[in-house]
Write a protein that holds these residues in place. Sequence first.
Motif, mmCIF file in Angstrom:
data_model
loop_
_atom_site.group_PDB
_atom_site.id
_atom_site.type_symbol
_atom_site.label_atom_id
_atom_site.label_comp_id
_atom_site.label_asym_id
_atom_site.label_seq_id
_atom_site.Cartn_x
_atom_site.Cartn_y
_atom_site.Cartn_z
ATOM 1 N N SER A 78 0.822 -1.211 0.000
ATOM 2 C CA SER A 78 0.000 0.000 0.000
ATOM 3 C C SER A 78 0.855 1.259 0.000
ATOM 4 O O SER A 78 0.506 2.271 -0.632
ATOM 5 N N LEU A 79 1.979 1.221 0.707
ATOM 6 C CA LEU A 79 2.864 2.381 0.758
ATOM 7 C C LEU A 79 3.398 2.720 -0.628
ATOM 8 O O LEU A 79 3.521 3.899 -0.993
ATOM 9 N N ARG A 80 3.732 1.704 -1.424
ATOM 10 C CA ARG A 80 4.251 1.942 -2.777
ATOM 11 C C ARG A 80 3.154 2.453 -3.712
ATOM 12 O O ARG A 80 3.426 3.182 -4.668
ATOM 13 N N GLN A 81 1.918 2.069 -3.451
ATOM 14 C CA GLN A 81 0.817 2.602 -4.240
ATOM 15 C C GLN A 81 0.673 4.105 -4.009
ATOM 16 O O GLN A 81 0.419 4.873 -4.947
ATOM 17 N N LEU A 82 0.847 4.533 -2.762
ATOM 18 C CA LEU A 82 0.806 5.966 -2.461
ATOM 19 C C LEU A 82 1.952 6.696 -3.158
ATOM 20 O O LEU A 82 1.775 7.805 -3.686
ATOM 21 N N GLN A 83 3.128 6.093 -3.160
ATOM 22 C CA GLN A 83 4.287 6.700 -3.818
ATOM 23 C C GLN A 83 4.033 6.864 -5.316
ATOM 24 O O GLN A 83 4.337 7.913 -5.905
ATOM 25 N N LEU A 84 3.481 5.845 -5.921
ATOM 26 C CA LEU A 84 3.170 5.900 -7.347
ATOM 27 C C LEU A 84 2.153 6.999 -7.640
ATOM 28 O O LEU A 84 2.269 7.731 -8.638
ATOM 29 N N GLY A 85 1.164 7.148 -6.764
ATOM 30 C CA GLY A 85 0.156 8.184 -6.956
ATOM 31 C C GLY A 85 0.752 9.578 -6.932
ATOM 32 O O GLY A 85 0.404 10.440 -7.760
ATOM 33 N N CYS A 86 1.675 9.832 -5.997
ATOM 34 C CA CYS A 86 2.330 11.145 -5.916
ATOM 35 C C CYS A 86 3.142 11.429 -7.176
ATOM 36 O O CYS A 86 3.106 12.545 -7.717
ATOM 37 N N ALA A 87 3.877 10.440 -7.651
ATOM 38 C CA ALA A 87 4.692 10.623 -8.851
ATOM 39 C C ALA A 87 3.820 10.909 -10.072
ATOM 40 O O ALA A 87 4.125 11.792 -10.894
ATOM 41 N N LEU A 88 2.714 10.182 -10.189
ATOM 42 C CA LEU A 88 1.825 10.364 -11.331
ATOM 43 C C LEU A 88 1.186 11.750 -11.321
ATOM 44 O O LEU A 88 1.096 12.424 -12.364
ATOM 45 N N ALA A 89 0.747 12.199 -10.141
ATOM 46 C CA ALA A 89 0.142 13.525 -10.031
ATOM 47 C C ALA A 89 1.135 14.618 -10.371
ATOM 48 O O ALA A 89 0.782 15.639 -10.965
ATOM 49 N N SER A 90 2.399 14.413 -9.996
ATOM 50 C CA SER A 90 3.432 15.399 -10.294
ATOM 51 C C SER A 90 3.622 15.557 -11.801
ATOM 52 O O SER A 90 3.698 16.676 -12.324
ATOM 53 N N VAL A 91 3.680 14.445 -12.491
ATOM 54 C CA VAL A 91 3.887 14.472 -13.945
ATOM 55 C C VAL A 91 2.696 15.106 -14.656
ATOM 56 O O VAL A 91 2.848 15.742 -15.718
ATOM 57 N N ALA A 92 1.515 14.984 -14.076
ATOM 58 C CA ALA A 92 0.295 15.418 -14.759
ATOM 59 C C ALA A 92 0.317 16.885 -15.154
ATOM 60 O O ALA A 92 -0.162 17.255 -16.242
ATOM 61 N N LEU A 93 0.887 17.740 -14.303
ATOM 62 C CA LEU A 93 0.821 19.176 -14.568
ATOM 63 C C LEU A 93 1.630 19.589 -15.793
ATOM 64 O O LEU A 93 1.487 20.719 -16.281
ATOM 65 N N VAL A 94 2.460 18.684 -16.299
ATOM 66 C CA VAL A 94 3.188 18.972 -17.542
ATOM 67 C C VAL A 94 2.204 19.254 -18.680
ATOM 68 O O VAL A 94 2.468 20.080 -19.568
ATOM 69 N N PHE A 95 1.050 18.588 -18.642
ATOM 70 C CA PHE A 95 0.079 18.730 -19.725
ATOM 71 C C PHE A 95 -0.566 20.111 -19.759
ATOM 72 O O PHE A 95 -1.209 20.473 -20.756
ATOM 73 N N CYS A 96 -0.422 20.885 -18.678
ATOM 74 C CA CYS A 96 -0.973 22.240 -18.661
ATOM 75 C C CYS A 96 -0.078 23.225 -19.409
ATOM 76 O O CYS A 96 -0.489 24.354 -19.687
ATOM 77 N N ALA A 97 1.151 22.828 -19.708
ATOM 78 C CA ALA A 97 2.128 23.747 -20.301
ATOM 79 C C ALA A 97 1.705 24.215 -21.693
ATOM 80 O O ALA A 97 2.135 25.278 -22.143
ATOM 81 N N THR A 98 0.851 23.445 -22.367
ATOM 82 C CA THR A 98 0.439 23.833 -23.722
ATOM 83 C C THR A 98 -0.492 25.038 -23.715
ATOM 84 O O THR A 98 -0.612 25.725 -24.734
ATOM 85 N N GLY A 99 -1.161 25.272 -22.586
ATOM 86 C CA GLY A 99 -2.124 26.362 -22.525
ATOM 87 C C GLY A 99 -3.440 26.037 -23.201
ATOM 88 O O GLY A 99 -4.331 26.884 -23.295
ATOM 89 N N ARG A 100 -3.596 24.808 -23.676
ATOM 90 C CA ARG A 100 -4.828 24.390 -24.334
ATOM 91 C C ARG A 100 -5.754 23.696 -23.345
ATOM 92 O O ARG A 100 -5.300 23.005 -22.424
ATOM 93 N N TRP A 101 -7.041 23.881 -23.538
ATOM 94 C CA TRP A 101 -8.022 23.307 -22.619
ATOM 95 C C TRP A 101 -7.949 21.781 -22.614
ATOM 96 O O TRP A 101 -8.096 21.155 -21.565
ATOM 97 N N GLU A 102 -7.678 21.190 -23.771
ATOM 98 C CA GLU A 102 -7.577 19.729 -23.819
ATOM 99 C C GLU A 102 -6.443 19.232 -22.935
ATOM 100 O O GLU A 102 -6.573 18.195 -22.268
#
Length: 408
Positions: A78-102
Amino acid sequence: MTDVRSAATPGWVPLVTTVTLVQAVLALMTRTLPLLGMPLTEASGMPPEAVGQLSSATSFGSMLFFLWGPALLSFLPSLRQLQLGCALASVALVFCATGRWEGMLLAAFVIGLGYGPSTPAGSDLLMKVTPRHRRATIFSIKQAGVPLGGLAAGLLLPAIVVATDSLTATLVTAALLALGSALALGLMKGPVDVAPPLRAPITLGGLLTAPVRLIALLLRSPQLRLITAAGFCLGIAQGIVMGYFPVFLSDHAGWSLAAAGAGFALLQGLGVAGRVMMGWLSDRIGDTAKALSMLCFLSAGTMMLLATIGPGSPAPWVFALAALAGITVVSWNGVFLTGLAEAAPEGRVGEITAAGTFVLFSGYVICPLLIQGVIAATDGYAAGLILSGLAPGLAGLALTIGARRRRR
């Protein structure tokens, strides 16, 4: 399951602290895009009420995890699942860099996936070490991490926007917080880092039928059905407040981004105290259903009061209602998870809490989209807030009637 009754259990306090802080970081990630809704919608050419789409996309990502995540990641501690979740959420904000709604919708969806492990994995860890007579309190402390993360988001992120005049710097700050949490979790070892035994090999067929099996677990128990339905209705009101409150204050009441962030931070800050208080109260009452019924009525009343806010509302009145919403609309999640965990079959706490939270998050997905339509049709927010408050009121009545029938 071992009934641990000593608060001195080795690893008890550090584990609760760790799980709560991870919950706060992941919650901050889910609040980042709605909190920055005004500049994000402006940058992408969308109307302010479109922020509800971001909230729905985040909730949809979490829902997909709740359906398949527990089965797909059953080989991971379970601890590693939490770690994976944090890493995934961190990467997600890269998709906002385009400035596009999609790209922003995709970021919101991936953040939701990353948030997913916080409930089943966190609940599984706490259920193993929490004394039975303190479960509602400890689960509520863990869930207090959600408004704690919202409080941090409301105070930190608008301040960075104002100081740097840069959305990118603000999004990078949020991403680094999640990435740092993932790295910190990687340093934790010991008994909590032990993978659970696999009940059966993971197969394609098993993954495809996982959602059916999860929902079937809920439907077998009348108590689980009642608690889950109440959580869904409470989640309707909570989802609207969490998804719309900052934009509501900026777009409807005419507040600045910083002032709206302060109001949101107050709501979240009182939510921290409210969750702990309601968990403690539920333990004192000794009846989770009765505690949830009380919270349903409080949530419904608060939503009606929030509908009175308008462009001319005095700031003290708005802040008072924000504080009330924190104590009532935001405070019930720990009690809800306790009810699910206590009614779960032996060894199925993670799956039951995932299934119940999936139902809860379905309200988070659907209702912001429906309320966006109501806001557009009525050219205001009051009708949407009132409609959102009716659901927990009806759930409170259902819980009260159910309790009376059980006493007969």
